[in-house]
Design a protein around this motif. Structure first.
Motif, short mmCIF file in Angstrom:
data_model
loop_
_atom_site.label_atom_id
_atom_site.label_comp_id
_atom_site.label_asym_id
_atom_site.label_seq_id
_atom_site.Cartn_x
_atom_site.Cartn_y
_atom_site.Cartn_z
N ARG A 1 -146.26 -8.65 -59.19
CA ARG A 1 -145.53 -9.28 -59.28
C ARG A 1 -144.61 -9.47 -57.76
NH1 ARG A 1 -143.37 -11.06 -64.50
NH2 ARG A 1 -145.60 -11.14 -65.02
N TYR A 2 -145.21 -8.68 -57.13
CA TYR A 2 -144.89 -8.15 -55.77
C TYR A 2 -144.04 -9.82 -54.17
CZ TYR A 2 -143.72 -5.58 -51.37
OH TYR A 2 -142.99 -5.12 -50.20
N PHE A 3 -145.10 -10.17 -54.59
CA PHE A 3 -144.76 -11.60 -53.65
C PHE A 3 -144.35 -12.87 -55.04
CE2 PHE A 3 -148.41 -8.95 -52.49
CZ PHE A 3 -148.23 -8.79 -51.17
N CYS A 4 -142.96 -13.01 -54.53
CA CYS A 4 -142.30 -13.44 -55.59
C CYS A 4 -142.53 -15.16 -55.73
CB CYS A 4 -140.76 -13.07 -54.54
SG CYS A 4 -140.67 -11.65 -54.77
N THR A 5 -142.61 -15.26 -54.00
CA THR A 5 -142.98 -16.92 -53.91
C THR A 5 -144.95 -17.26 -54.29
OG1 THR A 5 -143.95 -16.37 -51.39
CG2 THR A 5 -141.42 -17.23 -51.98
N GLN A 6 -145.48 -16.40 -55.34
CA GLN A 6 -146.06 -16.96 -55.84
C GLN A 6 -145.97 -17.89 -57.15
OE1 GLN A 6 -150.08 -13.59 -55.39
NE2 GLN A 6 -148.05 -12.95 -56.94
N CYS A 7 -144.49 -17.54 -57.58
CA CYS A 7 -144.24 -17.90 -59.29
C CYS A 7 -143.20 -18.83 -58.42
CB CYS A 7 -144.12 -17.28 -60.34
SG CYS A 7 -145.62 -16.35 -60.33
N HIS A 8 -142.13 -17.83 -57.92
CA HIS A 8 -140.66 -19.09 -57.59
C HIS A 8 -140.41 -19.80 -56.18
CE1 HIS A 8 -139.42 -16.09 -60.73
NE2 HIS A 8 -139.60 -15.24 -60.38
N VAL A 9 -139.49 -20.94 -56.26
CA VAL A 9 -139.87 -21.18 -54.82
C VAL A 9 -138.25 -22.01 -55.13
CG1 VAL A 9 -142.17 -22.25 -55.18
CG2 VAL A 9 -140.45 -23.76 -56.20
N PRO A 10 -138.27 -22.26 -53.32
CA PRO A 10 -136.75 -22.60 -53.19
C PRO A 10 -136.43 -24.38 -53.37
CG PRO A 10 -138.15 -22.29 -51.25
CD PRO A 10 -139.32 -21.90 -52.36
N GLN A 11 -135.84 -25.01 -53.59
CA GLN A 11 -136.42 -26.25 -54.33
C GLN A 11 -135.53 -26.97 -52.92
OE1 GLN A 11 -137.28 -27.07 -57.33
NE2 GLN A 11 -137.59 -25.25 -57.00
N VAL A 12 -135.83 -28.87 -52.79
CA VAL A 12 -135.64 -29.11 -51.85
C VAL A 12 -134.60 -30.74 -52.20
CG1 VAL A 12 -136.60 -28.83 -50.39
CG2 VAL A 12 -137.27 -30.28 -50.85
N GLU A 13 -133.53 -31.29 -51.85
CA GLU A 13 -132.23 -32.51 -52.87
C GLU A 13 -133.59 -33.92 -52.01
OE1 GLU A 13 -129.09 -33.10 -53.33
OE2 GLU A 13 -128.88 -30.71 -54.03
N ARG A 14 -134.52 -34.49 -53.05
CA ARG A 14 -135.49 -36.11 -52.11
C ARG A 14 -135.88 -35.97 -53.61
NH1 ARG A 14 -140.43 -34.45 -49.04
NH2 ARG A 14 -140.28 -37.30 -49.44
N ASP A 15 -136.23 -37.96 -52.75
CA ASP A 15 -136.53 -38.21 -53.92
C ASP A 15 -137.95 -38.00 -53.96
OD1 ASP A 15 -134.03 -40.13 -54.10
OD2 ASP A 15 -135.03 -41.49 -52.36
N PRO A 16 -138.16 -38.44 -55.47
CA PRO A 16 -140.15 -38.01 -56.64
C PRO A 16 -140.42 -38.76 -54.86
CG PRO A 16 -138.50 -38.31 -58.36
CD PRO A 16 -138.37 -38.78 -56.53
N LEU A 17 -142.02 -38.16 -55.14
CA LEU A 17 -142.91 -38.66 -54.41
C LEU A 17 -143.78 -39.98 -55.16
CD1 LEU A 17 -144.07 -35.74 -51.94
CD2 LEU A 17 -142.82 -38.03 -51.16
N ILE A 18 -143.75 -39.84 -56.43
CA ILE A 18 -144.80 -40.11 -57.35
C ILE A 18 -143.45 -39.93 -58.24
CG2 ILE A 18 -147.14 -39.78 -56.48
CD1 ILE A 18 -147.01 -37.19 -58.68
N GLU A 19 -144.06 -40.84 -59.43
CA GLU A 19 -142.81 -41.67 -60.43
C GLU A 19 -143.18 -39.88 -61.76
OE1 GLU A 19 -142.79 -44.21 -64.48
OE2 GLU A 19 -144.38 -44.16 -63.10
#
Length: 172
Positions: free
Chosen positions: A136-154
């Motif tokens: 569980r040491y490498f956080c970004t394996q599961c946790h991700v930052p978010q961005v505000e953008r329109d979805p690329l697909i429905e």
């Protein structure tokens, strides 16, 4: 002879199931295909037909990570919480984990950040450890930052709460 015909209905159902599944699979495969500029069938992707070994001439622009420090709702039980702040430049490797400077058990009082889950202190056999598990040491394996953008697909995803609270049409 009676014993051999007893399994006939199950065999017919299994055969019908396989036939139905093959039709659904063929339809789904056709939906995931597109014709490229050379007239060849290609699997549809966000790369829009660009081969993996080629640079995409029109990549999606990178956007700034959200930096609101507000927690996000989780869409399903046990979903790893998304990261509500920028992590650009964070060192997360074998030598250091910048996330632990705020989220470690010994740092949460000062930082006021949520402490990492107790599950991060368990080994694969369920034994509790004194420090964060290597798994569980490498956080970004599961946790991700978010961005505000329109979805690329429905996206028609419905979170578990909306599925559970939907009124049952058969109840009256």
């Amino acid at each position: 002879m009676k014993n051999s015909t007893r399994h006939l209905p199950k065999l017919i159902l299994a055969t019908l199931g396989i036939v139905a599944l093959s039709f659904v699979s063929a339809y789904a495969a056709e939906e995931l295909m597109h014709v490229d500029a050379d007239g060849k069938n290609q699997v549809a992707s966000l790369r829009k037909g660009t081969a993996l070994n080629n640079e995409n001439p029109d990549p999606a622009p990178l956007q700034d990570e959200q930096n609101k420090d507000l927690r996000f709702n989780r869409a399903y039980p046990m979903q790893p919480p998304p990261i509500p702040h920028k992590i650009t430049g964070y060192q997360i490797d074998l030598k250091a984990n910048k996330c632990m400077s705020c989220h470690a058990r010994t740092r949460v009082e000062e930082s006021q950040a949520p402490m990492i889950s107790v599950t991060h202190f368990m080994d694969r056999d369920g034994n509790f450890l004194a420090d964060v598990s290597a798994r569980r040491y490498f956080c970004t394996q599961c946790h991700v930052p978010q961005v505000e953008r329109d979805p690329l697909i429905e996206n028609t995803f419905k979170d578990v709460h909306h599925l559970i609270v939907q009124p049952n049409e058969h109840e009256e």
